[in-house]
Design a protein around this motif. Structure first.
Motif, PDB file in Angstrom:
ATOM      1  N   HIS A  18      -9.255 -23.498 -73.343  1.00  0.00           N
ATOM      2  CA  HIS A  18      -8.303 -24.450 -72.775  1.00  0.00           C
ATOM      3  C   HIS A  18      -8.789 -24.852 -71.378  1.00  0.00           C
ATOM      4  O   HIS A  18      -8.461 -24.185 -70.383  1.00  0.00           O
ATOM      5  CB  HIS A  18      -6.901 -23.840 -72.680  1.00  0.00           C
ATOM      6  CG  HIS A  18      -6.281 -23.516 -74.007  1.00  0.00           C
ATOM      7  ND1 HIS A  18      -6.647 -22.414 -74.752  1.00  0.00           N
ATOM      8  CD2 HIS A  18      -5.331 -24.171 -74.731  1.00  0.00           C
ATOM      9  CE1 HIS A  18      -5.941 -22.384 -75.860  1.00  0.00           C
ATOM     10  NE2 HIS A  18      -5.144 -23.441 -75.885  1.00  0.00           N
ATOM     11  N   PRO A  19      -9.564 -25.922 -71.263  1.00  0.00           N
ATOM     12  CA  PRO A  19     -10.119 -26.342 -69.967  1.00  0.00           C
ATOM     13  C   PRO A  19      -9.061 -26.641 -68.916  1.00  0.00           C
ATOM     14  O   PRO A  19      -9.345 -26.589 -67.713  1.00  0.00           O
ATOM     15  CB  PRO A  19     -10.916 -27.605 -70.315  1.00  0.00           C
ATOM     16  CG  PRO A  19     -11.195 -27.494 -71.784  1.00  0.00           C
ATOM     17  CD  PRO A  19     -10.017 -26.786 -72.368  1.00  0.00           C
ATOM     18  N   ASP A  20      -7.836 -26.951 -69.356  1.00  0.00           N
ATOM     19  CA  ASP A  20      -6.781 -27.283 -68.402  1.00  0.00           C
ATOM     20  C   ASP A  20      -5.958 -26.052 -67.996  1.00  0.00           C
ATOM     21  O   ASP A  20      -4.924 -26.180 -67.332  1.00  0.00           O
ATOM     22  CB  ASP A  20      -5.857 -28.355 -68.989  1.00  0.00           C
ATOM     23  CG  ASP A  20      -5.221 -27.921 -70.304  1.00  0.00           C
ATOM     24  OD1 ASP A  20      -5.713 -26.936 -70.913  1.00  0.00           O
ATOM     25  OD2 ASP A  20      -4.232 -28.565 -70.727  1.00  0.00           O
ATOM     26  N   ALA A  21      -6.401 -24.849 -68.391  1.00  0.00           N
ATOM     27  CA  ALA A  21      -5.662 -23.633 -68.038  1.00  0.00           C
ATOM     28  C   ALA A  21      -5.606 -23.453 -66.530  1.00  0.00           C
ATOM     29  O   ALA A  21      -6.568 -23.760 -65.815  1.00  0.00           O
ATOM     30  CB  ALA A  21      -6.315 -22.418 -68.685  1.00  0.00           C
ATOM     31  N   VAL A  22      -4.481 -22.977 -66.036  1.00  0.00           N
ATOM     32  CA  VAL A  22      -4.260 -22.789 -64.599  1.00  0.00           C
ATOM     33  C   VAL A  22      -4.456 -21.315 -64.247  1.00  0.00           C
ATOM     34  O   VAL A  22      -3.892 -20.432 -64.889  1.00  0.00           O
ATOM     35  CB  VAL A  22      -2.839 -23.245 -64.206  1.00  0.00           C
ATOM     36  CG1 VAL A  22      -2.585 -22.958 -62.725  1.00  0.00           C
ATOM     37  CG2 VAL A  22      -2.643 -24.716 -64.515  1.00  0.00           C
ATOM     38  N   LYS A  23      -5.233 -21.068 -63.198  1.00  0.00           N
ATOM     39  CA  LYS A  23      -5.416 -19.705 -62.713  1.00  0.00           C
ATOM     40  C   LYS A  23      -4.309 -19.366 -61.710  1.00  0.00           C
ATOM     41  O   LYS A  23      -4.008 -20.144 -60.813  1.00  0.00           O
ATOM     42  CB  LYS A  23      -6.782 -19.564 -62.036  1.00  0.00           C
ATOM     43  CG  LYS A  23      -7.043 -18.181 -61.443  1.00  0.00           C
ATOM     44  CD  LYS A  23      -8.399 -18.143 -60.760  1.00  0.00           C
ATOM     45  CE  LYS A  23      -8.594 -16.879 -59.963  1.00  0.00           C
ATOM     46  NZ  LYS A  23      -9.901 -16.864 -59.265  1.00  0.00           N
ATOM     47  N   PHE A  24      -3.717 -18.200 -61.873  1.00  0.00           N
ATOM     48  CA  PHE A  24      -2.658 -17.745 -60.975  1.00  0.00           C
ATOM     49  C   PHE A  24      -3.262 -17.002 -59.782  1.00  0.00           C
ATOM     50  O   PHE A  24      -4.114 -16.140 -59.956  1.00  0.00           O
ATOM     51  CB  PHE A  24      -1.700 -16.804 -61.706  1.00  0.00           C
ATOM     52  CG  PHE A  24      -0.996 -17.413 -62.881  1.00  0.00           C
ATOM     53  CD1 PHE A  24       0.004 -18.356 -62.718  1.00  0.00           C
ATOM     54  CD2 PHE A  24      -1.344 -17.038 -64.173  1.00  0.00           C
ATOM     55  CE1 PHE A  24       0.649 -18.914 -63.803  1.00  0.00           C
ATOM     56  CE2 PHE A  24      -0.699 -17.586 -65.272  1.00  0.00           C
ATOM     57  CZ  PHE A  24       0.293 -18.532 -65.090  1.00  0.00           C
ATOM     58  N   ASP A  25      -2.791 -17.332 -58.580  1.00  0.00           N
ATOM     59  CA  ASP A  25      -3.148 -16.524 -57.414  1.00  0.00           C
ATOM     60  C   ASP A  25      -2.378 -15.208 -57.448  1.00  0.00           C
ATOM     61  O   ASP A  25      -2.919 -14.155 -57.094  1.00  0.00           O
ATOM     62  CB  ASP A  25      -2.819 -17.267 -56.119  1.00  0.00           C
ATOM     63  CG  ASP A  25      -3.688 -18.499 -55.939  1.00  0.00           C
ATOM     64  OD1 ASP A  25      -4.861 -18.469 -56.372  1.00  0.00           O
ATOM     65  OD2 ASP A  25      -3.191 -19.499 -55.390  1.00  0.00           O
ATOM     66  N   ARG A  26      -1.110 -15.299 -57.858  1.00  0.00           N
ATOM     67  CA  ARG A  26      -0.246 -14.123 -57.997  1.00  0.00           C
ATOM     68  C   ARG A  26       0.601 -14.314 -59.241  1.00  0.00           C
ATOM     69  O   ARG A  26       0.947 -15.431 -59.608  1.00  0.00           O
ATOM     70  CB  ARG A  26       0.675 -13.954 -56.778  1.00  0.00           C
ATOM     71  CG  ARG A  26      -0.051 -13.846 -55.461  1.00  0.00           C
ATOM     72  CD  ARG A  26       0.926 -13.801 -54.285  1.00  0.00           C
ATOM     73  NE  ARG A  26       1.495 -12.478 -54.096  1.00  0.00           N
ATOM     74  CZ  ARG A  26       0.927 -11.522 -53.361  1.00  0.00           C
ATOM     75  NH1 ARG A  26      -0.225 -11.745 -52.765  1.00  0.00           N
ATOM     76  NH2 ARG A  26       1.487 -10.349 -53.226  1.00  0.00           N
ATOM     77  N   ILE A  27       0.950 -13.213 -59.882  1.00  0.00           N
ATOM     78  CA  ILE A  27       1.815 -13.265 -61.049  1.00  0.00           C
ATOM     79  C   ILE A  27       2.669 -11.992 -61.049  1.00  0.00           C
ATOM     80  O   ILE A  27       2.197 -10.924 -60.644  1.00  0.00           O
ATOM     81  CB  ILE A  27       0.993 -13.406 -62.355  1.00  0.00           C
ATOM     82  CG1 ILE A  27       1.910 -13.607 -63.559  1.00  0.00           C
ATOM     83  CG2 ILE A  27       0.066 -12.221 -62.570  1.00  0.00           C
ATOM     84  CD1 ILE A  27       1.164 -13.963 -64.839  1.00  0.00           C
ATOM     85  N   THR A  28       3.913 -12.100 -61.465  1.00  0.00           N
ATOM     86  CA  THR A  28       4.791 -10.932 -61.466  1.00  0.00           C
ATOM     87  C   THR A  28       4.464 -10.019 -62.646  1.00  0.00           C
ATOM     88  O   THR A  28       3.858 -10.431 -63.635  1.00  0.00           O
ATOM     89  CB  THR A  28       6.264 -11.345 -61.570  1.00  0.00           C
ATOM     90  OG1 THR A  28       6.490 -11.933 -62.860  1.00  0.00           O
ATOM     91  CG2 THR A  28       6.649 -12.331 -60.476  1.00  0.00           C
ATOM     92  N   VAL A  71      -6.242 -14.117 -63.843  1.00  0.00           N
ATOM     93  CA  VAL A  71      -5.294 -14.351 -64.935  1.00  0.00           C
ATOM     94  C   VAL A  71      -4.986 -15.839 -65.014  1.00  0.00           C
ATOM     95  O   VAL A  71      -4.656 -16.462 -63.996  1.00  0.00           O
ATOM     96  CB  VAL A  71      -3.991 -13.552 -64.718  1.00  0.00           C
ATOM     97  CG1 VAL A  71      -3.008 -13.807 -65.849  1.00  0.00           C
ATOM     98  CG2 VAL A  71      -4.291 -12.054 -64.586  1.00  0.00           C
ATOM     99  N   TYR A  72      -5.101 -16.392 -66.193  1.00  0.00           N
ATOM    100  CA  TYR A  72      -4.867 -17.821 -66.425  1.00  0.00           C
ATOM    101  C   TYR A  72      -3.656 -18.028 -67.329  1.00  0.00           C
ATOM    102  O   TYR A  72      -3.242 -17.118 -68.069  1.00  0.00           O
ATOM    103  CB  TYR A  72      -6.097 -18.459 -67.079  1.00  0.00           C
ATOM    104  CG  TYR A  72      -7.263 -18.681 -66.152  1.00  0.00           C
ATOM    105  CD1 TYR A  72      -7.545 -19.946 -65.646  1.00  0.00           C
ATOM    106  CD2 TYR A  72      -8.092 -17.626 -65.779  1.00  0.00           C
ATOM    107  CE1 TYR A  72      -8.638 -20.151 -64.792  1.00  0.00           C
ATOM    108  CE2 TYR A  72      -9.175 -17.826 -64.932  1.00  0.00           C
ATOM    109  CZ  TYR A  72      -9.436 -19.097 -64.445  1.00  0.00           C
ATOM    110  OH  TYR A  72     -10.500 -19.301 -63.604  1.00  0.00           O
ATOM    111  N   SER A  73      -3.128 -19.231 -67.296  1.00  0.00           N
ATOM    112  CA  SER A  73      -1.991 -19.584 -68.146  1.00  0.00           C
ATOM    113  C   SER A  73      -2.386 -19.622 -69.620  1.00  0.00           C
ATOM    114  O   SER A  73      -1.537 -19.510 -70.508  1.00  0.00           O
ATOM    115  CB  SER A  73      -1.429 -20.949 -67.732  1.00  0.00           C
ATOM    116  OG  SER A  73      -2.443 -21.947 -67.778  1.00  0.00           O
ATOM    117  N   ALA A  74      -3.682 -19.786 -69.892  1.00  0.00           N
ATOM    118  CA  ALA A  74      -4.234 -19.752 -71.255  1.00  0.00           C
ATOM    119  C   ALA A  74      -5.702 -19.371 -71.136  1.00  0.00           C
ATOM    120  O   ALA A  74      -6.242 -19.306 -70.024  1.00  0.00           O
ATOM    121  CB  ALA A  74      -4.077 -21.108 -71.944  1.00  0.00           C
ATOM    122  N   ASP A  75      -6.350 -19.123 -72.249  1.00  0.00           N
ATOM    123  CA  ASP A  75      -7.757 -18.734 -72.222  1.00  0.00           C
ATOM    124  C   ASP A  75      -8.594 -19.905 -71.703  1.00  0.00           C
ATOM    125  O   ASP A  75      -8.686 -20.947 -72.369  1.00  0.00           O
ATOM    126  CB  ASP A  75      -8.217 -18.350 -73.636  1.00  0.00           C
ATOM    127  CG  ASP A  75      -9.616 -17.745 -73.635  1.00  0.00           C
ATOM    128  OD1 ASP A  75     -10.378 -17.986 -72.682  1.00  0.00           O
ATOM    129  OD2 ASP A  75      -9.948 -17.048 -74.608  1.00  0.00           O
TER     130      ASP A  75
END
Length: 242
Positions: free
Chosen positions: A186-196, A178-182
């Motif tokens: 969006h090359p600068d999107a951040v991948k989450f290790d964990r998300i609620t 899961v990323y903060s954006a596609d």
């Protein structure tokens, strides 16, 4: 020994090579001594093809007969995967939603899962089989096939993980988490290790297509952690949890 529910989306099953890759993941867990349930979507493009056939007959098709037709896509997937597993010398059985006991409300095209009735899956697991269950579908009190709407296979996987008290629920997709954006746009999107659960719900409702909001709501209600993983790459995914 742990109990796993693994879900594979249509793009992860689109051709024989990908289907065998999914089968190998299931077989590896079984050989490690774990109990394994696979939830499979229809192969990529299959549902759209069935819907196109239906619209050739009735452009406004919906309801009972459409659900019965669309459910066949997932049945093809589980049968083919069971054949692949047998070629890999891994015992497997394929079950349609009604055989697995996935009971839903009486509402066609967008039903909600109510419970898991019967003990067929438990019996097959105790017999040592990898159990392959069709995603996206169930059966109502009248015995009619129902479908669960968009994201229905994810919902099936979470429901089975909850009702079967699984230790792990892994959802394999065409992205590696899961990323903060596609990340494709969006090359600068951040991948989450964990998300609620709540943050994942917010992403889903704002248009993210990794998990459907109904699936996340169910996971939150039954306290089922979900791991979102890539079917193609062996890299850590994202844990969706409390």
């Amino acid at each position: 020994m742990a109990r796993y529910v693994l879900k594979f989306g249509g793009s992860s099953l689109a051709d024989p090579k990908k289907l065998y890759a999914a089968a190998r993941k299931l077989a590896a867990l079984r050989r490690a001594g774990h109990e394994v349930v696979g939830v499979l979507s229809a192969q990529g493009g299959a549902t759209d093809a069935l819907l196109a056939k239906a619209r050739q007959i009735d452009p406004a098709c919906d309801g009972r007969e459409l659900d019965a037709l669309l459910a066949t896509g997932e049945q093809v997937s589980v049968c083919l995967c069971a054949m692949a597993l047998r070629r890999l010398n891994a015992p497997a059985v394929s079950l349609a939603g009604w055989q697995a006991g996935v009971r839903t409300e009486r509402r066609f095209n967008d039903a909600r899962v109510l419970e898991l009735s019967g003990d067929r899956i438990e019996r097959e697991l105790q017999a040592g089989n990898i159990v392959l269950v069709t995603g996206f579908q169930g059966v109502d009190d009248d015995g009619d096939v129902t479908t669960l709407g968009r994201g229905g296979s994810d919902t099936t996987a979470v429901a089975l993980a909850a009702f079967l008290h699984a230790d792990h629920c892994k959802i394999y997709t065409d992205v590696d988490g899961v990323y903060s954006a596609d990340p494709r746009t969006h090359p600068d999107a951040v991948k989450f290790d964990r998300i609620t659960y709540d943050d994942m719900l917010a992403l889903a409702r704002s248009g993210a297509k990794v998990l459907h909001d109904r699936c996340v709501e169910l996971a939150k209600r039954y306290h089922v952690p979900i791991e979102v993983l890539s079917a193609a790459e062996d890299v850590p995914g994202t844990i969706v949890c409390a």
